[in-house]
Design a protein around this motif. Structure first.
Motif, PDB file in Angstrom:
ATOM      1  N   ARG A 122       4.481   4.651   1.956  1.00 33.78           N
ATOM      2  CA  ARG A 122       5.051   5.062   0.682  1.00 33.78           C
ATOM      3  C   ARG A 122       4.431   6.374   0.234  1.00 33.78           C
ATOM      4  N   GLY A 177       0.823  -1.210   0.000  1.00 35.70           N
ATOM      5  CA  GLY A 177       0.000   0.000   0.000  1.00 35.70           C
ATOM      6  C   GLY A 177       0.854   1.256   0.000  1.00 35.70           C
ATOM      7  N   TYR A 178       0.195   2.382   0.191  1.00 36.72           N
ATOM      8  CA  TYR A 178       0.916   3.664   0.260  1.00 36.72           C
ATOM      9  C   TYR A 178       1.109   4.120   1.703  1.00 36.72           C
ATOM     10  N   LEU A 179       0.731   3.272   2.668  1.00 41.67           N
ATOM     11  CA  LEU A 179       0.793   3.670   4.073  1.00 41.67           C
ATOM     12  C   LEU A 179       2.192   4.154   4.441  1.00 41.67           C
ATOM     13  N   ARG A 231      -2.964   8.058  -3.900  1.00 43.46           N
ATOM     14  CA  ARG A 231      -2.486   7.329  -2.726  1.00 43.46           C
ATOM     15  C   ARG A 231      -3.479   7.483  -1.574  1.00 43.46           C
ATOM     16  N   GLY A 232      -3.975   6.387  -1.058  1.00 44.18           N
ATOM     17  CA  GLY A 232      -4.809   6.445   0.141  1.00 44.18           C
ATOM     18  C   GLY A 232      -6.267   6.120  -0.112  1.00 44.18           C
ATOM     19  N   CYS A 247      -6.553  -0.655   7.103  1.00 45.08           N
ATOM     20  CA  CYS A 247      -6.343  -0.040   5.787  1.00 45.08           C
ATOM     21  C   CYS A 247      -4.868   0.304   5.589  1.00 45.08           C
ATOM     22  N   ILE A 248      -4.303  -0.141   4.477  1.00 45.61           N
ATOM     23  CA  ILE A 248      -2.908   0.185   4.167  1.00 45.61           C
ATOM     24  C   ILE A 248      -2.825   1.263   3.081  1.00 45.61           C
ATOM     25  N   GLN A 249      -3.932   2.001   2.906  1.00 47.80           N
ATOM     26  CA  GLN A 249      -3.930   3.172   2.017  1.00 47.80           C
ATOM     27  C   GLN A 249      -3.508   2.808   0.591  1.00 47.80           C
ATOM     28  N   GLN A 250      -4.149   1.771   0.049  1.00 47.81           N
ATOM     29  CA  GLN A 250      -3.827   1.374  -1.329  1.00 47.81           C
ATOM     30  C   GLN A 250      -4.404   2.311  -2.363  1.00 47.81           C
ATOM     31  N   GLY A 251      -5.589   2.866  -2.039  1.00 48.69           N
ATOM     32  CA  GLY A 251      -6.274   3.687  -3.034  1.00 48.69           C
ATOM     33  C   GLY A 251      -7.043   2.883  -4.064  1.00 48.69           C
TER      34      GLY A 251
END
Lengths: 182, 522
Positions: free
Chosen positions: A161, A157-159, B320-321, B193-197
């Motif tokens: 990044r 993910g972007y967490l 992102r997110g 949530c790992i903010q993948q978007g």
């Protein structure tokens, strides 16, 4: 032998259709993405001249300075595939490109825009425009060019990044991002 | 795998496995009732969700065409696809962006609050807000809504930082990272949530609530759920007394089958639920099942939507997110001084490439169009979501020209914009633009109206059998063992994304159903 057969086929195919190709610049960010800097998209039904006219049309619809020619070639290849798959699409493509004429690709951009405006309501123009949007912006070459990083699940993910790395505006206070204040 | 017999008259049939149907399947099966749950689509999983936007769209979306007429944008920009929802186990909860605001008290009294707005069929909800609020609390706990019940909010993303700074400069006060049915920390045996978007492509960590991996597997674990995948219900049958007796459906091999039922819950989303009842016309119900009111299919609401983009000198990286992790709530009020009734939310939003130029930008080509994409990394985005006016003529009917692969007419949607709709949308888009201009946007852009993602109102609740299809519990006035269990029930649209209200109404309906069963009235 397989090699000869494929060579024969390519020579045969070139009798009726063309291929477009190029070399990705050594300084391009793509150089790291692709296995070989040389690329080619072989045409199924379009001739070299038709493919060149079509490429000029796609450039006029979506002119991105610095976007590698390989991305545009993917759109030409997709439209060539459509033309090969359906006789009706093939006729529309051939007639549309013929109406633009051989001089289209040599014309300056303003002239190419005028020529396309004149045929904007045609099925030919609309199908080329839609395919351009669908294909030009959905491949790794374009994503790298525009800075879009795409899916991130495979990278966690972007967490961690950069989902919140924007520094040119103030940080959001915890009350607006944490639990609702009671 | 539990299997119930086709001639078992004791089973409950539920049509559709999304927010309404999936939740109902869990609620009834955990209380010991036998449930047959029909889903027209296939079953995906966290592992099978594609992360290619085009491929994911094909994997999850209801792709059969609709026909259209009327004056709103999708008639022209998406002629065969006026609505974007899912056809897969879990329904639209697989691709939703998980925004879960509540309806406000004034919105549930729309007719009283707004007065007589000519050309509309505004009505008050037949339920008090205080009662719905009880069920909102239950639903929010079930779904793990952020900023409720002590659940942490989503952290602020880059895209939200832009929205927040601009909205605050305009003087907005209720600006936060939204109420989302997305785990901000691990809970409910699901990840955070790992903010993948990539909410819309199916959440690969399962942080986002979806009936696909919450309610449905829990219903299966009771041993009381028979989930029939790839099975499309074509008709509801009834007996001489007007009670529903079961459904006719095409199974996964395309064979026609009949499933008997004790009672039936229809949750196919407001377009398909109305279509199924219209397809079930009979001598007794010549205008569609349970349609003596002539309200079935009418009052179709879809919310007033549209994207606003701001282009800046510096990077935002809006992709992102979590997609909808931000909201401005201040305009969700009754204030006719703005020139319209009803309110709206401004919700954070981002689109990927190529979806941005496909649905998020106005038609265009050439240098100007290309320059927008050239600025993709410097764009911030939001989506307006406003209350649209119910109108009797905005309705679902059966298409006269197009049939589905089973030979049945597809849904036809007529949608005429009310002057109030146009005034609200214009105000909302302009406020979105001002948010970005307040923080230095060098350019702002509006989209056309994209296909509708919220479908509501086509079998609205009313106390008076002449004014709505169902009673205040979603039970059809004409057919006492037929329930509607999705957004069709919304008496009016409000400005709240509908899923939380759908789940809350279904939890309440399941509670009512079990009391009716206990009292031998069902």
């Amino acid at each position: 032998m397989p090699t000869d057969l494929s060579l024969d086929r390519r020579q045969f195919v070139q009798g009726v259709s063309g291929a477009i190709g190029g070399v990705i610049g050594a300084m391009s960010p793509l150089a790291a993405l692709v296995p070989s800097r040389a690329w080619a998209v072989e045409m199924r039904v379009l001739t070299n001249a038709q493919a060149a006219t079509l490429a000029a049309m796609i450039h006029t619809i979506a002119p991105h300075d610095g976007l590698d020619e390989a991305a545009y070639a993917l759109v030409v290849g997709a439209l060539d595939k459509d033309a090969a798959a359906s006789p009706e699409a093939g006729r529309q493509m051939t007639a549309g490109l013929a109406s633009l004429g051989v001089e289209f690709q040599q014309a300056v951009e303003a002239e190419r825009v005028r020529r396309l405006q004149a045929i904007e309501s045609s099925g030919f123009f609309q199908s080329v425009r839609l395919k351009t949007v669908l294909v030009l912006y959905s491949n790794p070459i374009a994503w790298a060019h525009f800075g879009y990083q795409g899916e991130a699940f495979s990278k966690g993910g972007y967490l961690f990044r950069g989902f919140n790395d924007l520094k040119w505006l103030p940080e959001v206070p915890p009350a607006a991002s944490g639990p609702e204040p009671q | 795998m539990t299997k119930f017999a086709l001639n078992d008259e004791d089973v409950v049939v539920i049509v559709g496995s999304g927010a309404g149907g999936g939740t109902m399947a869990h609620e009834l099966s955990r209380r010991g009732h036998k449930v047959v749950l029909f889903e027209a689509g296939k079953r995906q999983s966290l592992a099978s969700f594609s992360q290619n936007p085009g491929e994911a769209f094909g994997q999850l979306t209801w792709l059969e065409p609709r026909t259209q007429s009327g004056t709103w944008d999708p008639v022209k920009n998406s002629p065969t696809m006026p609505a974007w929802h899912c056809r897969t186990v879990g329904g639209t909860t697989v691709h939703w962006t998980a925004a879960t605001p509540r309806l406000r008290p004034y919105e549930m009294k729309a007719r009283t609050t707004y007065g007589d707005v000519p050309g509309t069929s505004l009505a008050d909800w037949p339920i008090e807000h205080a009662e719905l609020k009880r069920w909102y609390r239950v639903a929010e706990k079930r779904m793990g809504v952020t900023r409720r019940n002590g659940n942490p909010g989503m952290p602020a993303s880059n895209n939200f930082k832009v929205m927040y700074a601009g909205a605050r400069r305009l003087g907005y006060k209720r600006v936060h990272t939204n109420f989302l049915a997305i785990n901000s920390r691990a809970r409910d045996d699901r990840s955070f949530c790992i903010q993948q978007g990539f909410c819309v492509q199916g959440c690969k960590t399962g942080a986002k609530w979806s009936t696909l991996y919450t309610e449905i597997p829990r219903a299966e674990a009771t041993g009381k759920l028979d989930l029939r995948i790839g099975s499309f219900v074509t008709r509801i049958e009834h007996d001489a007394s007007g009670r529903a007796t079961g459904v006719v459906y095409r199974d996964a091999e395309g064979r026609e089958q009949r499933q008997k039922a004790r009672f039936i819950c229809v949750a196919g989303n407001a377009i398909e639920s109305a279509r199924l009842l219209l397809l079930s016309e009979s001598g007794r119900f010549p205008h569609g099942l349970a349609n003596s009111s002539d309200q079935l299919g009418r009052n179709y609401c879809h919310h007033l939507t549209g994207f606003v983009w701001g282009i800046f000198d510096k990077p935002v990286s809006m992709w992102r997110g979590a997609v909808l992790a931000g909201v401005v709530e201040d305009e969700n009020v009754f204030n006719p001084k703005r020139g319209f009734v009803g309110g709206y939310h401004l919700e954070l939003c981002a689109l990927d490439l190529p979806t941005l130029p496909l649905v998020g930008l106005r038609y265009g080509w050439g240098r100007d169009f290309a320059s927008i994409i050239d600025n993709y990394r410097n764009m911030a985005g939001l989506l307006i979501n406003g209350e649209d006016m119910p109108r009797p003529g905005n309705r679902i009917t059966l298409s006269k020209t197009v049939k589905d692969p089973h030979g049945l007419p597809v849904a036809h949607i007529n949608c005429e914009e009310h002057p109030n709709d146009i005034a609200l949308r214009t105000h909302a888009l302009n406020q979105g633009r001002r948010i970005y201009e307040a923080v230095g946007a060098k350019r702002t852009l509006f989209s056309e109206t994209p296909p509708a993602t919220h479908q509501m109102g086509t079998a609205r609740m009313s106390v008076d059998p002449g004014q709505g299809v169902t009673d205040p519990y979603g039970r059809c006035h004409d057919v006492p063992n037929l329930f509607i269990s999705d957004g069709s029930l919304h008496t009016t649209a409000g400005a709240a994304n509908p899923t939380l209200t759908i789940v809350s109404l279904v939890l309440r309906q399941a509670d009512y159903i079990s009391r009716e069963i206990a009292a031998n009235r069902l």
